[in-house]
Design a protein around this motif. Structure first.
Motif, PDB file in Angstrom:
ATOM      1  N   SER A   1       0.761  -1.393   0.109  1.00  0.00           N
ATOM      2  CA  SER A   1      -0.116  -0.152   0.150  1.00  0.00           C
ATOM      3  C   SER A   1       0.994   1.387  -0.091  1.00  0.00           C
ATOM      4  O   SER A   1       0.536   2.390  -0.467  1.00  0.00           O
ATOM      5  CB  SER A   1      -1.022  -0.040   1.244  1.00  0.00           C
ATOM      6  OG  SER A   1      -0.297  -0.133   2.435  1.00  0.00           O
ATOM      7  N   HIS A   2       2.260   1.096   0.472  1.00  0.00           N
ATOM      8  CA  HIS A   2       3.005   2.276   0.675  1.00  0.00           C
ATOM      9  C   HIS A   2       4.512   2.077   0.164  1.00  0.00           C
ATOM     10  O   HIS A   2       4.749   0.858   0.610  1.00  0.00           O
ATOM     11  CB  HIS A   2       2.996   2.977   2.050  1.00  0.00           C
ATOM     12  CG  HIS A   2       1.520   3.468   2.293  1.00  0.00           C
ATOM     13  ND1 HIS A   2       0.652   2.523   2.997  1.00  0.00           N
ATOM     14  CD2 HIS A   2       0.881   4.684   2.574  1.00  0.00           C
ATOM     15  CE1 HIS A   2      -0.594   3.272   3.189  1.00  0.00           C
ATOM     16  NE2 HIS A   2      -0.182   4.685   3.020  1.00  0.00           N
ATOM     17  N   MET A   3       5.123   3.041  -0.095  1.00  0.00           N
ATOM     18  CA  MET A   3       6.699   2.650  -0.247  1.00  0.00           C
ATOM     19  C   MET A   3       7.366   4.163  -0.242  1.00  0.00           C
ATOM     20  O   MET A   3       6.727   5.145  -0.447  1.00  0.00           O
ATOM     21  CB  MET A   3       6.826   2.328  -1.786  1.00  0.00           C
ATOM     22  CG  MET A   3       8.256   2.014  -2.197  1.00  0.00           C
ATOM     23  SD  MET A   3       8.283   1.310  -4.031  1.00  0.00           S
ATOM     24  CE  MET A   3      10.111   1.060  -4.051  1.00  0.00           C
ATOM     25  N   SER A   4       8.401   4.082   0.304  1.00  0.00           N
ATOM     26  CA  SER A   4       9.473   5.386   0.388  1.00  0.00           C
ATOM     27  C   SER A   4      10.368   5.466  -0.677  1.00  0.00           C
ATOM     28  O   SER A   4      10.961   4.284  -0.804  1.00  0.00           O
ATOM     29  CB  SER A   4       9.953   5.416   1.697  1.00  0.00           C
ATOM     30  OG  SER A   4       8.932   5.864   2.787  1.00  0.00           O
ATOM     31  N   VAL A   5      10.553   6.503  -1.333  1.00  0.00           N
ATOM     32  CA  VAL A   5      11.529   6.469  -2.306  1.00  0.00           C
ATOM     33  C   VAL A   5      12.446   7.921  -2.358  1.00  0.00           C
ATOM     34  O   VAL A   5      12.024   8.796  -1.734  1.00  0.00           O
ATOM     35  CB  VAL A   5      10.933   6.396  -3.800  1.00  0.00           C
ATOM     36  CG1 VAL A   5      10.209   5.021  -3.920  1.00  0.00           C
ATOM     37  CG2 VAL A   5       9.958   7.673  -3.999  1.00  0.00           C
ATOM     38  N   VAL A   6      13.454   7.914  -3.216  1.00  0.00           N
ATOM     39  CA  VAL A   6      14.122   9.180  -3.313  1.00  0.00           C
ATOM     40  C   VAL A   6      13.927   9.624  -4.765  1.00  0.00           C
ATOM     41  O   VAL A   6      13.484   8.779  -5.495  1.00  0.00           O
ATOM     42  CB  VAL A   6      15.567   8.990  -3.082  1.00  0.00           C
ATOM     43  CG1 VAL A   6      15.992   8.889  -1.574  1.00  0.00           C
ATOM     44  CG2 VAL A   6      16.125   7.974  -3.922  1.00  0.00           C
ATOM     45  N   GLY A   7      14.430  10.618  -5.408  1.00  0.00           N
ATOM     46  CA  GLY A   7      14.073  11.174  -6.609  1.00  0.00           C
ATOM     47  C   GLY A   7      14.630  10.076  -7.749  1.00  0.00           C
ATOM     48  O   GLY A   7      13.778   9.836  -8.858  1.00  0.00           O
TER      49      GLY A   7
END
Length: 287
Positions: free
Chosen positions: A230-236
């Motif tokens: 449902s969620h994910m953290s990323v960088v550019g």
């Protein structure tokens, strides 16, 4: 005072999956059992409550259990970036004045001589010493210390208390909501707040964390399209790779995928526009 987050979560949802890695998964009861065992084994190495240790390792279930074991034993955790040079690590280890460094075998060559180093393998194979594990925690207790380079001069260690992590988790829910089916994909480092905060939210809210050792664009897109997260953290950079891959393969995010948190730097407007066409909801964050 706060209830012991690890044991409280195991009491509330003992059979719910809290962590997965590859083909393996652990319920919150199993996570708590592993954490308690690590707390006892740390005591066998003479690491006492209110002391401070550093951890140098890639993301793994063992890393998670060590973090939780330290929390149960009330040991402050200095999270070291395993991508730093030997000299950079030496500065942070000396500056933080840790009593020991728990280190993955593959990273031991980065440590200088004369340090009290405990390999993860030796820790897991050691005997246990019985210690008291408190049912309640103080909100002002320091849980983690992370070094930030977002300042002039040498990096500075930032204390993060139980109250800090609780406030972050509450603000997350107030801003993005929560459901019992939430699953967070963690392909960011645990030594960074983006990865560590997923573990804290998991304890407080009982959601699963799907942990990976490193970013994998094909695997992340597969999870996004399948609706298994449902969620994910990323960088550019990683956001750009996900967008490129989905566009090239004519893929759309599953409706169950709710939000991608992007941090580390400002995100190009073009990325946000392209992501919207792929049903990827992106929120820019900083911490």
């Amino acid at each position: 005072m706060e209830p012991n987050w690890i044991q409280q979560r195991a009491y509330l949802t003992p059979n719910r999956i809290g962590l997965s890695f590859g083909e393996r998964s652990w319920t919150f009861k199993e996570i708590a059992d592993n954490a308690i065992e690590i707390a006892y084994k740390l005591a066998n190495f003479g690491v006492k409550s209110r002391s401070r240790i550093a951890i140098l390792a890639p993301p793994s279930p063992e890393f998670v259990f060590i973090i939780y074991g330290c929390m149960l034993a009330k040991i402050e955790i200095v999270l070291l970036n395993n991508r730093l040079t030997k000299e950079e690590l030496a500065y942070q280890i000396q500056d933080s004045n840790v009593e020991a460094v728990i280190c993955h075998e593959g990273d031991q060559h980065k440590l200088g001589h004369g340090l009290n180093s405990i390999s993860i393998r030796d820790l897991f194979q050691s005997n246990k010493a019985d210690i008291q594990i408190d049912l309640y925690w103080n909100e002002t207790d320091t849980i983690s210390i992370m070094y930030t380079s977002g300042t002039t001069g040498y990096p500075k260690g930032v204390r993060q208390t139980l109250q800090n992590h609780k406030a972050s988790a509450i603000n997350s829910v107030l801003n993005i909501g929560m459901t019992p089916e939430d699953v967070w994909l963690c392909m960011v480092p645990i030594f960074h707040i983006s990865g560590f905060s997923m573990l804290m939210k998991s304890l407080l809210y009982g959601n699963e964390v799907k942990l990976y050792e490193k970013f994998d664009v094909e695997e992340s897109v597969e999870q996004i399209v399948a609706g298994s997260i449902s969620h994910m953290s990323v960088v550019g950079v990683t956001l750009g790779r996900i967008i490129d891959y989905m566009e090239q393969n004519d893929l759309i995010a599953h409706p169950k995928f709710r939000l991608m948190l992007a941090g580390g730097s400002s995100i190009p407007v073009d990325y946000l526009k392209r992501a919207a066409k792929l049903s990827l909801n992106v929120a820019q964050t900083y911490g």
